[in-house]
Each structure stands twice: as structure tokens, then as C-alpha cells.
Design a protein around this motif. Structure first.
Motif, PDB file in Angstrom:
ATOM      1  N   TYR A   1       0.806  -1.210   0.000  1.00 36.30           N
ATOM      2  CA  TYR A   1       0.000   0.000   0.000  1.00 36.30           C
ATOM      3  C   TYR A   1       0.849   1.273   0.000  1.00 36.30           C
ATOM      4  N   GLN A   2       2.115   1.122  -0.326  1.00 37.79           N
ATOM      5  CA  GLN A   2       3.006   2.243  -0.624  1.00 37.79           C
ATOM      6  C   GLN A   2       3.195   2.380  -2.140  1.00 37.79           C
TER       7      GLN A   2
ATOM      8  N   PRO B  90       0.042   7.151  -0.582  1.00 44.77           N
ATOM      9  CA  PRO B  90       0.415   5.920   0.127  1.00 44.77           C
ATOM     10  C   PRO B  90      -0.183   5.875   1.534  1.00 44.77           C
ATOM     11  N   TYR B  91      -0.483   4.669   1.992  1.00 45.33           N
ATOM     12  CA  TYR B  91      -1.078   4.484   3.310  1.00 45.33           C
ATOM     13  C   TYR B  91      -0.036   4.710   4.397  1.00 45.33           C
ATOM     14  N   ASP B  92      -0.461   5.343   5.469  1.00 47.81           N
ATOM     15  CA  ASP B  92       0.349   5.321   6.679  1.00 47.81           C
ATOM     16  C   ASP B  92      -0.127   4.117   7.489  1.00 47.81           C
ATOM     17  N   ARG B  93       0.517   3.836   8.579  1.00 50.19           N
ATOM     18  CA  ARG B  93       0.176   2.629   9.352  1.00 50.19           C
ATOM     19  C   ARG B  93      -1.249   2.674   9.901  1.00 50.19           C
ATOM     20  N   GLU B  94      -1.716   3.841  10.297  1.00 52.10           N
ATOM     21  CA  GLU B  94      -3.083   3.954  10.823  1.00 52.10           C
ATOM     22  C   GLU B  94      -4.113   3.683   9.732  1.00 52.10           C
TER      23      GLU B  94
ATOM     24  N   MET C  54      -8.116   0.081   7.403  1.00 54.37           N
ATOM     25  CA  MET C  54      -8.619  -0.684   6.264  1.00 54.37           C
ATOM     26  C   MET C  54      -8.816  -2.154   6.650  1.00 54.37           C
ATOM     27  N   TYR C  55      -7.819  -2.747   7.290  1.00 58.14           N
ATOM     28  CA  TYR C  55      -7.935  -4.159   7.668  1.00 58.14           C
ATOM     29  C   TYR C  55      -9.013  -4.380   8.731  1.00 58.14           C
TER      30      TYR C  55
END
Length: 166
Positions: free
Chosen positions: A34-35, A50-54, A59-60
Motif C-alpha cells: 500500500y506504498q 500511500p497508506y500510513d500505518r493507521e 482498512m484491515y
């Protein structure tokens, strides 16, 4: 989320070289998927950051509440490694082949086939894909191959629907 009478399996064998592993935690490979700008364009639309960890965690969490969330693993040499994720839900069937080297090899096709079979065995009469972007030709072909029909225009594409015959 439990959507069937039968519990989600820890491992769902798709083929000799492909299996689905029940989601338990975020793995480093998932963050990398997701980067990737092309992955994001295919699954979230153009100009997605791009997704950050949060964002990845959120999403999950959402996917896990919708249905059976799995990592897709592919065997190379003598071990399996994660290459993407997929969710079998009542109202969506999102699949991501996050490893670009594994796209176009028929892996997604085998995964969708296995999940359609699982849904059929569990008594589902319909499967849906919320949206496939009009420029994502590979995903369109994948779902059409398994009998999904284009249904309903969305902002950037179409929804898809499969009537499962028993």
C-alpha cells in the motif's frame, strides 16, 4: 467476521502453490503493497496517497468486520510468501495482488475461483464486487471470467454481481 455457519479456516488451500491465510495481524509486506503507486491506483483510484500505518490498520479492521479476510500466499522455491490480500464478504470481494511481480500470472483467477467455490459450499446465492475502475481492465476480465456481470455505474467504474447457481 463470521459470515457462514462454518468458521473461517486458518488456511484455505487454493492450489499446490497458492494458499490463503486467515488474517491475524498486519505484516510488513502489506505495508509495502500500500506504498506502491500502481497498486493504489488500481484499488483506490487515481492520485491516492500511500497508506500510513493507521490507514492500513483501519482498512484491515473494516475488511475484517465485512467478512473473511485473508493474506494470499504464493510458493516460490520451498516456502510460501505473502503477495496480497482478499476478503470474501457478503457485499464485496476485494482482491489485491500487492506484489507486482505476481500480477498477470493467474493467481488472482485461482483465488477468485476458490472463493466462489467456498461461497457456493456455504450456501451463498450472490456475490458482489462494489467497484472496479473502468481503467482496471485486468480486474474486469478476472471477474467476468467467473460469471460476474457488470451492474450499476459507479463514480469511476462499475459494480459487479454474480448469481451463484446451486
Amino acid at each position: 467476521m463470521k459470515i457462514f455457519k462454518e468458521d473461517q479456516p486458518d488456511i484455505l488451500t487454493v492450489s499446490k502453490r497458492i494458499r490463503l491465510i486467515k488474517f491475524r495481524e498486519i505484516i510488513p509486506e502489506a505495508f509495502a503493497w500500500y506504498q506502491d503507486r500502481e497498486t493504489l491506483r488500481l484499488v483506490d483510484g487515481p492520485d491516492r496517497r500511500p497508506y500510513d500505518r493507521e490507514t492500513l490498520s483501519r482498512m484491515y479492521r473494516v475488511l475484517g468486520k465485512m467478512g473473511e479476510l485473508y493474506y494470499i500466499e504464493y510458493q516460490a522455491a520451498d516456502h510460501f510468501y505473502p503477495i496480497g490480500d482478499v476478503t470474501l464478504a457478503l457485499h464485496d470481494l476485494p482482491i489485491v495482488i500487492g506484489d507486482p511481480a505476481c500480477r498477470g500470472k493467474g493467481i488472482g483467477s485461482q483465488v477468485i475461483n476458490a472463493l466462489v467455490e467456498r461461497a457456493t459450499r456455504q450456501g451463498l446465492k450472490h456475490l458482489y464486487v462494489r467497484e472496479i475502475y473502468d481503467y482496471n481492465i485486468a480486474s474486469q476480465k478476472l471477474f467476468l471470467k467467473y460469471g460476474f456481470r457488470r451492474e450499476g455505474k459507479t463514480k469511476l467504474g462499475h459494480a459487479y454481481h454474480l448469481v451463484i447457481s446451486s
